[in-house]
Scaffold this motif. Structure first.
Motif, PDB file in Angstrom:
ATOM      1  N   THR A  87       0.823  -1.047   0.093  1.00 35.05           N
ATOM      2  CA  THR A  87      -0.069  -0.044   0.010  1.00 35.05           C
ATOM      3  C   THR A  87       0.918   1.156  -0.066  1.00 35.05           C
ATOM      4  OG1 THR A  87      -1.751  -1.222   1.188  1.00 35.05           O
ATOM      5  CG2 THR A  87      -1.679   1.210   1.207  1.00 35.05           C
ATOM      6  N   THR A 109      -4.484  -2.759  -4.477  1.00 39.21           N
ATOM      7  CA  THR A 109      -5.378  -2.117  -3.827  1.00 39.21           C
ATOM      8  C   THR A 109      -6.265  -3.067  -3.307  1.00 39.21           C
ATOM      9  OG1 THR A 109      -5.040  -0.028  -5.181  1.00 39.21           O
ATOM     10  CG2 THR A 109      -7.073  -0.278  -4.052  1.00 39.21           C
ATOM     11  N   GLN A 110      -6.422  -3.215  -2.016  1.00 38.69           N
ATOM     12  CA  GLN A 110      -7.522  -3.908  -1.612  1.00 38.69           C
ATOM     13  C   GLN A 110      -8.625  -3.210  -0.682  1.00 38.69           C
ATOM     14  OE1 GLN A 110      -6.141  -7.643   0.332  1.00 38.69           O
ATOM     15  NE2 GLN A 110      -3.853  -7.379  -0.081  1.00 38.69           N
ATOM     16  N   THR A 111      -9.952  -3.732  -0.910  1.00 37.15           N
ATOM     17  CA  THR A 111     -10.924  -3.328  -0.322  1.00 37.15           C
ATOM     18  C   THR A 111     -11.004  -3.429   1.021  1.00 37.15           C
ATOM     19  OG1 THR A 111     -12.389  -3.207  -2.325  1.00 37.15           O
ATOM     20  CG2 THR A 111     -13.488  -3.161  -0.129  1.00 37.15           C
ATOM     21  N   PRO A 112     -11.095  -2.548   1.893  1.00 34.50           N
ATOM     22  CA  PRO A 112     -10.891  -2.713   3.343  1.00 34.50           C
ATOM     23  C   PRO A 112     -11.727  -3.664   4.017  1.00 34.50           C
ATOM     24  CG  PRO A 112     -10.617  -0.230   3.075  1.00 34.50           C
ATOM     25  CD  PRO A 112     -10.868  -1.118   1.664  1.00 34.50           C
ATOM     26  N   ARG A 113     -12.924  -3.656   3.485  1.00 33.21           N
ATOM     27  CA  ARG A 113     -13.942  -4.689   3.978  1.00 33.21           C
ATOM     28  C   ARG A 113     -13.819  -6.113   3.578  1.00 33.21           C
ATOM     29  NH1 ARG A 113     -20.643  -4.620   2.294  1.00 33.21           N
ATOM     30  NH2 ARG A 113     -21.054  -6.642   3.123  1.00 33.21           N
ATOM     31  N   ILE A 114     -12.912  -6.166   2.431  1.00 33.09           N
ATOM     32  CA  ILE A 114     -12.657  -7.832   2.036  1.00 33.09           C
ATOM     33  C   ILE A 114     -11.326  -7.979   2.877  1.00 33.09           C
ATOM     34  CG2 ILE A 114     -11.717  -8.892  -0.014  1.00 33.09           C
ATOM     35  CD1 ILE A 114     -13.622  -7.453  -1.720  1.00 33.09           C
ATOM     36  N   ALA A 166     -17.724 -10.278   3.344  1.00 30.18           N
ATOM     37  CA  ALA A 166     -17.439  -9.464   2.152  1.00 30.18           C
ATOM     38  C   ALA A 166     -18.489  -9.155   1.225  1.00 30.18           C
ATOM     39  CB  ALA A 166     -16.353 -10.129   1.364  1.00 30.18           C
TER      40      ALA A 166
END
Length: 213
Positions: A87, A109-114, A166
Motif C-alpha cells: 500500500t 489495492t484491497q477493499t478494506p471490507r474484503i 465480504a
C-alpha cells in the motif's frame, strides 16, 4: 548441502511455507477464475489457500495447538506487513517514464471490507482447525479420513464467514450461497488430493521429535 533437518528446523520450514501460502492467497485473489462447469467462478486464491489449512493441521498434529495458534498469528502479522508495504508504494511518487502505477494499483489495492473479512475468517477458521485437530489426534496416529473431515468443517466456516462478511448486501443471498458452496467444494477436492502428501509431511516432521515435545 546437508538436508537432514532437525525437529526445530522442520518447524521453521513448515512455518515459512504457511506464511507464504497465506500471503500468496490474498495476493492472487484479485484474479477470478472461470471454472467452466455449471457456471462456477471463484477467486484464484482457492488454488493455494487450502494449503494454509493443511499446514495448520500438520503443525497442530505434530507441534501442538499452542504452536499452531502462534503460527496463525505470525501468518497474520506477515500478511499485514505485506499489505502495509504494497500500500505504501502506491503513494510514493514515480518518475515520468514509469508506466506501471495503474497495474500495481489494480493488484495491490484491497477493499478494506474484503481485507478485514479475510483476516476474521482466517483467524476463526484456522483456530477452529487447530483446536479440533489437537483434540481429535491427541495421542493417536495420523488419519487421512479424520483430518480431511476436520479440514472440510474448518474451511466451510472460513468460506461462510469470509464470503458472508465480504459480499452481504452486495450480492443476492442466493449468489453468496453459491459462491460459498463452490469455493468449499474446490477447497475440499484440493485437500483430498493433498492428503497423501499431508500424511508424508506429518511423518517427516515427526522424525527426531523429542520425547517431551
Amino acid at each position: 548441502m546437508n538436508l537432514n533437518f532437525d525437529f526445530t528446523e522442520k518447524r521453521v520450514i513448515i512455518t515459512a511455507f504457511f506464511c507464504m501460502a497465506f500471503t500468496i492467497a490474498n495476493l492472487i485473489t484479485v484474479k477470478v477464475i472461470n471454472i467452466g462447469f455449471l457456471g462456477m467462478e471463484t477467486p484464484a486464491g482457492v488454488l493455494i489457500y487450502p494449503l494454509v489449512y493443511i499446514l495448520t493441521n500438520v503443525i497442530a498434529d505434530v507441534y501442538g495447538e499452542k504452536i499452531a495458534q502462534r503460527t496463525i498469528i505470525l501468518g497474520l502479522c506477515v500478511d499485514i506487513l505485506f499489505v502495509f508495504m504494497t500500500t505504501l508504494i502506491l503513494f510514493l511518487p514515480s518518475p515520468a517514464y514509469y508506466t506501471g502505477d495503474s497495474s500495481l494499483a489494480f493488484v495491490f489495492t484491497q477493499t478494506p471490507r474484503i481485507l478485514v473479512a479475510s483476516y476474521i475468517s482466517y483467524l476463526i477458521g484456522n483456530f477452529v482447525n487447530a483446536r479440533i485437530t489437537a483434540k481429535v489426534n491427541e495421542g493417536k496416529e495420523y488419519s487421512s479420513t479424520k483430518n480431511l473431515g476436520i479440514l472440510a468443517f474448518s474451511e466451510l466456516i472460513d468460506n461462510f464467514v469470509f464470503i458472508g462478511l465480504a459480499f452481504v448486501g452486495v450480492f443476492a443471498v442466493t449468489d453468496i450461497l453459491i459462491m460459498i458452496v463452490s469455493h468449499w467444494i474446490l477447497s475440499l477436492i484440493w485437500s483430498a488430493i493433498a492428503q497423501p502428501f499431508t500424511k508424508m509431511t506429518v511423518k517427516w516432521a515427526e522424525k527426531g521429535k523429542p520425547a517431551e515435545a
